[in-house]
Design an enzyme around this catalytic site. Structure first.
Site, PDB file in Angstrom:
ATOM      1  CG  ASN A 201      -1.701   1.310   1.353  1.00 14.10           C
ATOM      2  OD1 ASN A 201      -2.648   1.515   0.601  1.00 14.10           O
ATOM      3  ND2 ASN A 201      -1.320   2.202   2.271  1.00 14.10           N
ATOM      4  CD  GLU A 202      -1.586   5.639   0.292  1.00 18.96           C
ATOM      5  OE1 GLU A 202      -1.025   6.141   1.277  1.00 18.96           O
ATOM      6  OE2 GLU A 202      -2.742   5.924  -0.072  1.00 18.96           O
ATOM      7  N   PRO A 203       3.531   2.537  -1.643  1.00 15.26           N
ATOM      8  CG  PRO A 203       4.289   1.198  -3.394  1.00 15.26           C
ATOM      9  CD  PRO A 203       3.033   1.682  -2.737  1.00 15.26           C
ATOM     10  CB  ALA A 239      -1.581   0.013  -3.770  1.00 15.01           C
ATOM     11  CG  HIS A 279      -4.446   4.694  -3.130  1.00 15.90           C
ATOM     12  ND1 HIS A 279      -3.769   4.291  -2.004  1.00 15.90           N
ATOM     13  CD2 HIS A 279      -4.879   3.553  -3.730  1.00 15.90           C
ATOM     14  CE1 HIS A 279      -3.795   2.968  -1.911  1.00 15.90           C
ATOM     15  NE2 HIS A 279      -4.454   2.499  -2.957  1.00 15.90           N
TER      16      HIS A 279
END
Length: 560
Positions: A201-203, A239, A279
């Site tokens: 998630n959101e790397p 993501a 996102h």
């Protein structure tokens, strides 16, 4: 007269005076005979940080309601599926403890806690988006200055070692393989083959304490592990955050280049990529004492992401999952913490969402990409005050107005059809400056089998009382042999489908009586504005007139 009823009537009168309809009616034309594209159910995706809420009292209840709002399978994405801990949820934190190392350094796999989460998904009839994160404590590499594994809210919960890279990428890949293998054994190959596996998630921000190149390696080993256990699994990522920023845009581009041009660090073969996720988020603020939404920020981030995907011929037609698409970025930050989050309890949030759904479809058409999901990062928080102002779909088991716009969307089906509104703000203007001058009075319409649905709204970024709209909706293209249609008119506004309004009229009780709770439960459901009625069809047309207050959303559902 009952005190509550008197209070509601007074509130309704005040609201009506503030939002009396304009004397210049808005004309909305809907042509059922003119399809413009598929009505992909992008609305049926939801997510939350605290995966352990899945098995709690109101989490179980809400999952069932989410299943029931759509004729299509509902998908759920949750953080912390691999995080170490005791399985007790906290704000922005959960755990499953699937991986530890024994005294001899041997890996130990324990699926007890995670089974409870996935069993509840199965019981409710929803499908998971299996987000592969975060890093188990015994697998996380040591990083100087990162001494804690779990950092508790309100400190930055993503600053701990749970977001570190693995100390052994092969062992990370084996964890993912074992995890996927267990899911297949427990729930069946056919079922798990319909799920989506998303890596991390959101790397591109502090959710990942490594370099972009280390994330690519994490991705390679993760998808290799998934595919070893389930060769036809649906895998993707990254993501990342909304690519309107230069950093996020570069990250998404470079990730796609990695998948396109490089060989997998895990097996030296081509890198699987079945869907692309990122996102887009809005940015509400407080201006002159009121909330002002930032719809343009969310839509511009989506548009930039679509343009990036469309620039890769190999990937231009891959499914796009907006695996968090929201008015802002912190579901667990209540309006007590951030006053700009006060939009979350009332009808503004649904109207914003209706406008976003239509705009995302328009952007999908513009860039010719395959958008399949607009995932709302909203669920529920156990043990918090009623209407505390978290980004949630329900509060202590009471459905909030936002859930009803998804129920409306679930009543739409078939093809999207042409709409034209004299009150529409053009998409290019929303992208450039939001909805800051005139209200956006617009529509999204579908035609299914012997039915049609028209969602209409009066939206403005500023949450202040204002004159509403008098709307005349003309629906043409009804089959020539149909002489009458049944109209069901659903409404979300200050006094309809709005448990928050009823709760305030009760005096905002934090310990409602049994009778009050029952009334709040009722008020949280999607409500008809008036009784269903049969309308006469002339020349394949019907015309429906209604008054639409600012921040109101209606669904006109026709059957024949």
């Amino acid at each position: 007269m009952h005190k509550l009823a008197m209070t509601l009537l007074c509130a309704a009168a005040i609201q009506a005076a503030a939002q009396a309809p304009s004397t210049n009616p808005v004309s909305i034309q809907v042509n059922l005979a003119k399809p413009v594209g598929a009505y992909t159910p992008i609305y049926r995706w939801f997510g939350y940080d605290e995966s352990n809420y899945t098995t709690m009292k109101y989490g179980k209840q809400l999952l069932g309601e989410l299943h029931d709002l759509s004729p299509e399978p509902v998908y759920i994405r949750a953080h912390h599926l691999l995080t170490s801990g005791n399985g007790v949820a906290e704000l922005k934190w959960s755990s499953s403890n699937v991986f530890t190392v024994d005294a001899n350094g041997k890996p130990v796999y324990d699926f007890t806690i995670t089974d409870k989460t996935f069993d509840e998904f199965q019981r409710a009839g929803v499908r998971p988006v299996v987000e592969l994160g975060f890093m188990p404590k015994d697998l996380a590499t040591k990083i100087p200055g990162v001494d804690e594994y779990q950092v508790r809210y309100p400190k930055s919960t993503i600053s701990g070692a749970s977001n570190n890279p693995p100390r052994d990428y092969a062992l990370w890949g084996e964890l993912v393989r074992r995890y996927t293998e267990h899911l297949v054994q427990r729930y069946g190959k056919s079922e798990v083959s319909s799920w989506y596996f998303e890596v991390w998630n959101e790397p591109d921000i502090a959710y990942w304490h490594g370099t972009p190149e280390e994330y690519y390696k994490l991705y390679d080993y993760a998808v290799d592990g998934v595919r070893k256990a389930l060769p036809n699994a649906i895998v993707g990522g990254p993501a990342s955050t909304g690519p309107a920023s230069e950093k996020a845009s570069v990250f998404l581009n470079n990730f796609l280049k990695h998948c396109l041009n490089d060989k997998s660090a895990a097996d030296g073969k081509a890198i699987p990529l079945d869907f692309i996720s990122f996102h887009p988020k809005g940015r509400p603020t407080v201006v002159d004492g009121h909330v002002q939404m930032g719809l343009a920020n969310e839509l511009n981030a989506a548009a930039k992401g679509f343009s990036i995907v469309a620039s890769y011929p190999k990937y231009a037609h891959l499914p796009i999952i907006l695996s968090e698409a929201d008015p802002e970025g912190c579901a667990a930050c209540s309006m007590k913490v951030n006053p700009a989050n006060a939009y979350r309890n009332g009808p503004l949030y649904p109207a914003y969402t209706a406008t976003a759904i239509k705009s995302l479809f328009d952007l999908r058409d513009q860039y010719k990409v395959d958008l399949i999901a607009m995932l709302s990062w909203a669920f529920e928080f156990e043990g918090k005050e009623y209407f505390e102002g978290f980004r949630t779909l329900s509060t202590n088991g009471i459905d909030k107005p936002i859930l009803n716009v998804f129920r409306m969307a679930g009543l739409m089906s078939g093809e999207r059809v042409s709409t034209n509104s004299t009150g529409q703000i053009p998409l290019k203007d929303i992208l450039s400056s939001g909805v800051r001058n005139a209200d956006d009075v617009d529509a999204l319409a579908t035609k299914g089998d012997r039915e049609a649905a028209v969602m209409i709204w009066d939206y403005h970024d500023d949450d202040v009382p204002a004159v509403g709209a008098q709307v005349q909706v003309t629906i043409s293209g009804i089959p020539s042999n149909i002489k009458r249609v049944l109209l069901q008119h659903y409404r979300i506004d200050e006094t309809h489908s709005n448990s928050y309004h009823v709760w305030k009229a009760m005096g905002s009780p934090q310990e409602p009586t049994q009778a009050q709770y029952a009334r709040l439960k009722e008020a949280g459901q999607l409500e008809l504005l008036s009784s269903p009625k049969w309308l006469n069809v002339a020349d394949g047309k019907v015309t429906i007139a209604t008054e639409l207050p600012r921040q109101a959303t209606s669904l006109l559902h026709l059957k024949w």
